[in-house]
Design a protein around this motif. Sequence first.
Motif, PDB file in Angstrom:
ATOM      1  N   ARG A 229       0.822  -1.205   0.000  1.00  0.00           N
ATOM      2  CA  ARG A 229       0.000   0.000   0.000  1.00  0.00           C
ATOM      3  C   ARG A 229       0.861   1.261   0.000  1.00  0.00           C
ATOM      4  N   GLY A 230       1.898   1.266   0.849  1.00  0.00           N
ATOM      5  CA  GLY A 230       2.768   2.437   0.915  1.00  0.00           C
ATOM      6  C   GLY A 230       3.507   2.686  -0.378  1.00  0.00           C
ATOM      7  N   SER A 231       4.020   1.625  -1.012  1.00  0.00           N
ATOM      8  CA  SER A 231       4.783   1.804  -2.248  1.00  0.00           C
ATOM      9  C   SER A 231       3.902   2.330  -3.369  1.00  0.00           C
ATOM     10  N   ARG A 232       2.651   1.952  -3.390  1.00  0.00           N
ATOM     11  CA  ARG A 232       1.753   2.443  -4.438  1.00  0.00           C
ATOM     12  C   ARG A 232       1.318   3.880  -4.184  1.00  0.00           C
ATOM     13  N   MET A 233       1.244   4.280  -2.923  1.00  0.00           N
ATOM     14  CA  MET A 233       0.976   5.685  -2.632  1.00  0.00           C
ATOM     15  C   MET A 233       2.119   6.558  -3.125  1.00  0.00           C
ATOM     16  N   VAL A 234       3.355   6.120  -2.922  1.00  0.00           N
ATOM     17  CA  VAL A 234       4.511   6.896  -3.387  1.00  0.00           C
ATOM     18  C   VAL A 234       4.609   6.841  -4.906  1.00  0.00           C
ATOM     19  N   GLN A 235       4.302   5.674  -5.497  1.00  0.00           N
ATOM     20  CA  GLN A 235       4.393   5.568  -6.953  1.00  0.00           C
ATOM     21  C   GLN A 235       3.424   6.530  -7.638  1.00  0.00           C
ATOM     22  N   THR A 236       2.232   6.695  -7.064  1.00  0.00           N
ATOM     23  CA  THR A 236       1.271   7.629  -7.641  1.00  0.00           C
ATOM     24  C   THR A 236       1.854   9.038  -7.719  1.00  0.00           C
ATOM     25  N   ALA A 237       2.562   9.448  -6.674  1.00  0.00           N
ATOM     26  CA  ALA A 237       3.211  10.770  -6.694  1.00  0.00           C
ATOM     27  C   ALA A 237       4.371  10.790  -7.688  1.00  0.00           C
ATOM     28  N   MET A 238       5.101   9.678  -7.817  1.00  0.00           N
ATOM     29  CA  MET A 238       6.216   9.615  -8.770  1.00  0.00           C
ATOM     30  C   MET A 238       5.736   9.809 -10.206  1.00  0.00           C
ATOM     31  N   LEU A 239       4.587   9.258 -10.531  1.00  0.00           N
ATOM     32  CA  LEU A 239       4.073   9.361 -11.888  1.00  0.00           C
ATOM     33  C   LEU A 239       3.707  10.792 -12.266  1.00  0.00           C
ATOM     34  N   GLN A 240       3.513  11.641 -11.255  1.00  0.00           N
ATOM     35  CA  GLN A 240       3.145  13.034 -11.517  1.00  0.00           C
ATOM     36  C   GLN A 240       4.353  13.948 -11.694  1.00  0.00           C
ATOM     37  N   LEU A 241       5.567  13.419 -11.502  1.00  0.00           N
ATOM     38  CA  LEU A 241       6.771  14.229 -11.635  1.00  0.00           C
ATOM     39  C   LEU A 241       7.255  14.235 -13.082  1.00  0.00           C
ATOM     40  N   ASP A 242       7.745  15.385 -13.517  1.00  0.00           N
ATOM     41  CA  ASP A 242       8.287  15.523 -14.869  1.00  0.00           C
ATOM     42  C   ASP A 242       9.704  14.936 -14.909  1.00  0.00           C
ATOM     43  N   ASP A 243       9.951  14.044 -15.878  1.00  0.00           N
ATOM     44  CA  ASP A 243      11.288  13.448 -16.008  1.00  0.00           C
ATOM     45  C   ASP A 243      12.356  14.490 -16.287  1.00  0.00           C
ATOM     46  N   GLY A 244      11.950  15.634 -16.822  1.00  0.00           N
ATOM     47  CA  GLY A 244      12.933  16.666 -17.137  1.00  0.00           C
ATOM     48  C   GLY A 244      13.651  17.198 -15.917  1.00  0.00           C
ATOM     49  N   LEU A 245      12.996  17.155 -14.750  1.00  0.00           N
ATOM     50  CA  LEU A 245      13.633  17.631 -13.530  1.00  0.00           C
ATOM     51  C   LEU A 245      14.823  16.751 -13.163  1.00  0.00           C
ATOM     52  N   VAL A 246      14.648  15.463 -13.268  1.00  0.00           N
ATOM     53  CA  VAL A 246      15.745  14.545 -12.962  1.00  0.00           C
ATOM     54  C   VAL A 246      16.819  14.620 -14.030  1.00  0.00           C
ATOM     55  N   GLU A 247      16.406  14.707 -15.295  1.00  0.00           N
ATOM     56  CA  GLU A 247      17.380  14.762 -16.382  1.00  0.00           C
ATOM     57  C   GLU A 247      18.235  16.018 -16.291  1.00  0.00           C
ATOM     58  N   ALA A 248      17.629  17.133 -15.892  1.00  0.00           N
ATOM     59  CA  ALA A 248      18.400  18.372 -15.747  1.00  0.00           C
ATOM     60  C   ALA A 248      19.455  18.238 -14.668  1.00  0.00           C
ATOM     61  N   ALA A 249      19.116  17.567 -13.578  1.00  0.00           N
ATOM     62  CA  ALA A 249      20.103  17.358 -12.520  1.00  0.00           C
ATOM     63  C   ALA A 249      21.210  16.414 -12.970  1.00  0.00           C
ATOM     64  N   GLN A 250      20.861  15.410 -13.778  1.00  0.00           N
ATOM     65  CA  GLN A 250      21.863  14.462 -14.238  1.00  0.00           C
ATOM     66  C   GLN A 250      22.824  15.098 -15.234  1.00  0.00           C
ATOM     67  N   VAL A 251      22.329  16.071 -16.032  1.00  0.00           N
ATOM     68  CA  VAL A 251      23.182  16.748 -17.005  1.00  0.00           C
ATOM     69  C   VAL A 251      24.309  17.499 -16.311  1.00  0.00           C
ATOM     70  N   THR A 252      24.034  18.021 -15.122  1.00  0.00           N
ATOM     71  CA  THR A 252      25.062  18.764 -14.390  1.00  0.00           C
ATOM     72  C   THR A 252      26.087  17.849 -13.730  1.00  0.00           C
ATOM     73  N   GLY A 253      25.901  16.544 -13.873  1.00  0.00           N
ATOM     74  CA  GLY A 253      26.853  15.598 -13.304  1.00  0.00           C
ATOM     75  C   GLY A 253      26.496  15.117 -11.921  1.00  0.00           C
ATOM     76  N   ALA A 254      25.281  15.411 -11.460  1.00  0.00           N
ATOM     77  CA  ALA A 254      24.891  14.982 -10.125  1.00  0.00           C
ATOM     78  C   ALA A 254      24.774  13.467 -10.070  1.00  0.00           C
ATOM     79  N   ARG A 255      25.244  12.908  -8.981  1.00  0.00           N
ATOM     80  CA  ARG A 255      25.169  11.465  -8.794  1.00  0.00           C
ATOM     81  C   ARG A 255      23.731  11.049  -8.465  1.00  0.00           C
ATOM     82  N   PRO A 256      23.370   9.770  -8.669  1.00  0.00           N
ATOM     83  CA  PRO A 256      22.003   9.322  -8.372  1.00  0.00           C
ATOM     84  C   PRO A 256      21.576   9.630  -6.939  1.00  0.00           C
TER      85      PRO A 256
END
Length: 591
Positions: A475-502
């Motif tokens: 139940r908890g993992s699906r509550m978090v996954q629902t919020a994950m699906l609403q995030l734009d992948d561009g936010l993570v990709e922008a951080a990765q372009v700057t060389g940020a580690r996972p």
Amino acid sequence: MKVDETPARSTEPAEPATRADPPPAARGGRLAAGTLVNVAMVVLIVYLVLVPLVILLYSSLKASTTQLPFQVSGFSFTNFVNVFESSHFASVAGNTALYVVGSLLVALVLSMCLAYLMERTDIPGRRFLAPMALAPMAVPVTVMAIAWALVANPVNGPLAVAVREVFGVDIDIYSLPGMILVMGIFGVPSMYLTIAPAFARLNPELEEAAAAVGAPLRRRLRLIVFPLVMPAVSAAAMLLVVVALEGFAIPAILGLPKQIFVFSSQIQYYVQPPTGLPNYGQASSYGVLLLAVSLVMLLVYRRRTRDAHRFRVVSGKGYRQTRTELGRWRIPVFVVVCVYLAVGIALPILTLVWTSFSPFVRPVSLSGLGSLTLSNYSTVFTAPGMGHILLNTAEVVLLTATVATAISAWLAMSASRRRFPGSTFLFEATFLVFGIPSVVLGFAILFLYIFFPVPPIYGTVWIIIVALVARYLPRGSRMVQTAMLQLDDGLVEAAQVTGARPFTVTRTVLLPLLSPALRKCWLWIFAQALGELPIALVLTSPDNRTLVVELWSIFTSSGDYPTASALAVLLLVVSTVAVWSVNRRGAMEES
């Protein structure tokens, strides 16, 4: 002539400095550390999810009675043969079928009527009535069962007394119809939350077109509205079937006094009989049967939710929501809804609170106001060992909520970002825990730590925490996954372009964005763990006793209903605050 050999300065702007790549050794070390963390989490989740299933199946194939399954050699189907040949099985199976189907019908009728009235009509007072209909969400199921036992018991329950005096009809909450009624009312909020959005999204043009050709409201509901919301209704129904099958508190508190057994209470009765020795073989076989039925219902639920897109009727900017006018029925319908909320929800809770301030069990009356007392609450707080019980409860709920939320966040992020092969499969595998009833999961964990006492947590609060984390992980993992699906992948990709580690991306980007969902997940697990009875009851010992087990003991064994009511009110207050915090944060995020 001497030539100046110094290089001329370039007039072009210098290129910005880039982050230097880490040396290969550092990259390899970080990769190895990340892989190690992933492997450790995979092992932990497999341990929490799959090991209880394996233990349950293993135990069911051991011809054990009073012996532990691991003390019996060989494998056989003796347990299942004994179950099916027993005359008691037909009674238990029949009671379970009637209990589940009856509860489903009660919850279905109430939730569909409420959802349609709140979302599609002009009934007055919707802003007040809708939250009241969801009020049972804040009540732990054990507290709800005790409240109904007080309000509708045939001796001095206010509701039973009023019905007998007004209509001349005797009602007894300690019966199968009583169990069905309470479970049906308790299941209304979960069904309402699933069905109401389907009603809200319906395009009114379909109903208006039918009304234009003279179709009455009854015909429009039957031919247009209900068929379009059927996917949501059937999905909610399958989920409620699973909840009713695994539920223990209502059948135990309202059924056991008259020896009315369903699968869940029968399993607990075999593991912890009031007299005599436990029968682990019978408990395991009943557990496997209950697990099989629950998994079938869950598979149907998944299929219905997957096919729901075929019934979507809202699209484009032309959608507008209009409400059906109730006309002269507006006030009568409002009164009927208020009566349901008053009798089905408010009166049991009021009776519970009244009893907690009374020196003995008695109906609510003005003449009794002068003798109200706080002595029951004083008895609760001054009872021997209560300090240790409070500490155990705090440790269980706080650690369960924290650990389960942390693992759920890692699981949801790994599956959404596909951080390693098999992450999605691992996420989906946790869905199996949905089908494990609480009492079954409890004694599976019990068998595991009796046979494999590593780490040695048997008899401590940690064994309860392990079981509760496993229970709330899907139940908890699906509550978090629902919020994950609403995030734009561009936010993570922008951080990765700057060389940020996972790890840096997770800490500085994902976790701040997911913090509302994580808080909601934590509070929800906190409220659920606080009132989880069957797992705590199966795994209880003198050293890890919790408040909900103490409540069960006082109400069923001691028979001290006023003191039990005071303890139930305390649990209710804490749970209500947690659920209110979840709903308040959700409303603030939507506004």
